[in-house]
Design a protein around this motif. Sequence first.
Motif, short mmCIF file in Angstrom:
data_model
loop_
_atom_site.label_atom_id
_atom_site.label_comp_id
_atom_site.label_asym_id
_atom_site.label_seq_id
_atom_site.Cartn_x
_atom_site.Cartn_y
_atom_site.Cartn_z
N ASP A 34 0.87 -1.19 0.00
CA ASP A 34 0.00 0.00 0.00
C ASP A 34 0.90 1.23 0.00
O ASP A 34 2.10 1.13 0.25
CB ASP A 34 -0.93 -0.01 1.23
CG ASP A 34 -2.20 0.82 0.98
OD1 ASP A 34 -2.31 1.49 -0.06
OD2 ASP A 34 -3.09 0.79 1.86
N THR A 83 -2.52 3.95 10.82
CA THR A 83 -2.82 3.24 12.08
C THR A 83 -2.66 1.73 11.94
O THR A 83 -2.67 1.00 12.94
CB THR A 83 -4.27 3.51 12.53
OG1 THR A 83 -5.16 2.94 11.56
CG2 THR A 83 -4.56 4.99 12.66
N THR A 87 -6.01 -0.96 8.03
CA THR A 87 -6.23 -1.39 6.64
C THR A 87 -5.30 -2.55 6.30
O THR A 87 -5.74 -3.57 5.75
CB THR A 87 -5.95 -0.21 5.68
OG1 THR A 87 -6.68 0.93 6.12
CG2 THR A 87 -6.33 -0.55 4.26
P1 5GP Z 1 -4.52 3.01 8.21
O1 5GP Z 1 -5.54 1.92 8.09
O2 5GP Z 1 -3.12 2.45 8.32
O3 5GP Z 1 -4.85 4.00 9.27
O4 5GP Z 1 -4.57 3.86 6.88
C1 5GP Z 1 -3.92 3.44 5.72
C2 5GP Z 1 -4.81 3.59 4.53
O5 5GP Z 1 -5.31 4.91 4.44
C3 5GP Z 1 -4.03 3.32 3.25
O6 5GP Z 1 -4.85 2.62 2.34
C4 5GP Z 1 -3.68 4.70 2.73
O7 5GP Z 1 -3.80 4.78 1.33
C5 5GP Z 1 -4.67 5.63 3.41
N1 5GP Z 1 -4.01 6.79 4.03
C6 5GP Z 1 -4.05 7.15 5.34
N2 5GP Z 1 -3.37 8.28 5.54
C7 5GP Z 1 -2.88 8.63 4.34
C8 5GP Z 1 -2.06 9.74 3.89
O8 5GP Z 1 -1.65 10.64 4.64
N3 5GP Z 1 -1.74 9.76 2.57
C9 5GP Z 1 -2.16 8.79 1.71
N4 5GP Z 1 -1.76 8.88 0.42
N5 5GP Z 1 -2.92 7.76 2.10
C10 5GP Z 1 -3.28 7.69 3.40
#
Ligand code: 5GP
Length: 171
Positions: free
Chosen positions: A119, A124, A127
Amino acid sequence: MISIEDYIRDIQDFPKMGVVFKDITPLLANHLAIERCLELLLEKVGDEKIDKVVGIESRGFFFGMLLAQKLNAGFVPIRKPGKLPYETHKEPYLLEYGMDVLEMHEDAIKKGERILIHDDVLATGGTARAACNLVKKCGGEIVQCNFIMQIDFLCGNEKLKSYDVASVLNY
Ligand code: 5GP
């Protein structure tokens, strides 16, 4: 030598107030930055044999496909609900407010296949962990969770403790 940090910009208050969003579209718009980023992602994989790269909707698709092609591997998309046409495994995961679900085709991965999860950003970790759970439901062996960047203060790797986690950039 090109520095890929120069092609990632901070967008204040996106998608909501107080969030600083890392925008990779300048990187996608420059062929030298794409080439360098791909090279660095491949360095993280090293000599590992990979059967399939799993890319997470939607920004995981861009470099996910490029990685698959370079690694002589197949590509598997993980998508938001209702997007995939065949039978799917479903994995709910926690968002900051509420829940979401990721889906993957039931026949996308065979038992024992060696999987690279990719990804753009590890924040966090919710995902990526949902993606790992989908791969495990099919019996895939997760070789690495691979990201362009990881936002360290959000401690996403805590949710991926049992896996090798590799990011090209740390913020
Ligand atoms: P998590 O589940 O780790 O909090 O968020 C990750 C998911 O959200 C990834 O699919 C990512 O693409 C998206 N995401 C979260 N924050 C960002 C960011 O600051 N920039 C980008 N490009 N994607 C993010």
